[in-house]
Design a protein around this motif. Sequence first.
Motif, PDB file in Angstrom:
ATOM      1  N   ALA A 110     -73.337  12.174   2.476  1.00 15.03           N
ATOM      2  CA  ALA A 110     -72.412  12.883   3.376  1.00 15.03           C
ATOM      3  C   ALA A 110     -71.319  11.945   3.870  1.00 15.03           C
ATOM      4  O   ALA A 110     -71.495  10.735   3.926  1.00 15.03           O
ATOM      5  N   GLU A 111     -70.212  12.533   4.225  1.00 16.57           N
ATOM      6  CA  GLU A 111     -69.104  11.774   4.796  1.00 16.57           C
ATOM      7  C   GLU A 111     -68.977  12.008   6.302  1.00 16.57           C
ATOM      8  O   GLU A 111     -68.503  11.148   7.020  1.00 16.57           O
ATOM      9  N   VAL A 112     -69.411  13.210   6.741  1.00 15.02           N
ATOM     10  CA  VAL A 112     -69.320  13.567   8.157  1.00 15.02           C
ATOM     11  C   VAL A 112     -70.652  14.103   8.635  1.00 15.02           C
ATOM     12  O   VAL A 112     -71.303  14.892   7.947  1.00 15.02           O
ATOM     13  N   TYR A 113     -71.016  13.655   9.814  1.00 11.84           N
ATOM     14  CA  TYR A 113     -72.215  14.147  10.495  1.00 11.84           C
ATOM     15  C   TYR A 113     -71.736  14.896  11.726  1.00 11.84           C
ATOM     16  O   TYR A 113     -71.130  14.314  12.621  1.00 11.84           O
ATOM     17  N   ILE A 148     -78.121  10.891  15.911  1.00 11.70           N
ATOM     18  CA  ILE A 148     -76.946  10.113  15.516  1.00 11.70           C
ATOM     19  C   ILE A 148     -77.370   8.713  15.075  1.00 11.70           C
ATOM     20  O   ILE A 148     -76.906   8.205  14.054  1.00 11.70           O
ATOM     21  N   VAL A 149     -78.263   8.113  15.824  1.00  5.29           N
ATOM     22  CA  VAL A 149     -78.749   6.770  15.497  1.00  5.29           C
ATOM     23  C   VAL A 149     -79.459   6.782  14.146  1.00  5.29           C
ATOM     24  O   VAL A 149     -79.250   5.894  13.304  1.00  5.29           O
ATOM     25  N   ASN A 173     -76.958   6.030   6.792  1.00  4.41           N
ATOM     26  CA  ASN A 173     -75.643   5.985   6.160  1.00  4.41           C
ATOM     27  C   ASN A 173     -74.640   5.381   7.149  1.00  4.41           C
ATOM     28  O   ASN A 173     -74.001   6.092   7.907  1.00  4.41           O
ATOM     29  N   PRO A 174     -74.497   4.064   7.142  1.00  7.00           N
ATOM     30  CA  PRO A 174     -73.624   3.387   8.106  1.00  7.00           C
ATOM     31  C   PRO A 174     -72.148   3.792   8.027  1.00  7.00           C
ATOM     32  O   PRO A 174     -71.407   3.632   8.993  1.00  7.00           O
ATOM     33  N   GLN A 229     -71.874   5.184  18.861  1.00  6.05           N
ATOM     34  CA  GLN A 229     -71.881   5.386  17.414  1.00  6.05           C
ATOM     35  C   GLN A 229     -71.151   6.664  17.000  1.00  6.05           C
ATOM     36  O   GLN A 229     -71.196   7.053  15.846  1.00  6.05           O
ATOM     37  N   THR A 230     -70.483   7.290  17.937  1.00  4.15           N
ATOM     38  CA  THR A 230     -69.795   8.548  17.676  1.00  4.15           C
ATOM     39  C   THR A 230     -68.292   8.293  17.551  1.00  4.15           C
ATOM     40  O   THR A 230     -67.710   7.587  18.349  1.00  4.15           O
TER      41      THR A 230
END
Length: 103
Positions: free
Chosen positions: A43-46, A57-58, A64-65, A84-85
């Motif tokens: 994925a590219e976006v969460y 999120i963590v 996937n960093p 992390q957002t």
Amino acid sequence: MNVILVGDDPERMCEALENEGHTVTVADVGNRPGLEEAGVMDAEVYLLTELSQATSIVVAKDLNPDLRVVVYAEGSLPDFASRQTDLVVDPNLLGPDAVAEEL
């Protein structure tokens, strides 16, 4: 773009994303098995729509960093998650179509 949506979708974000040509996978629970099954590695976006699942999120960033994290919900994120957002959007200020277009 591959998007993983975690949480409820009362604003019909999935529909807005798909209308913009994005591929959306929904994970009801943002735990490690759920995220792996949803394809978080590719994925590219969460996209998180439930602040009660902020700890996901963590987990997602650990798997996937390079993931871009977007929160689309009312309220405040805990500090550990906000670090992390990449983007936090209040649904009362911006509709799902506008968010999907910007992604």
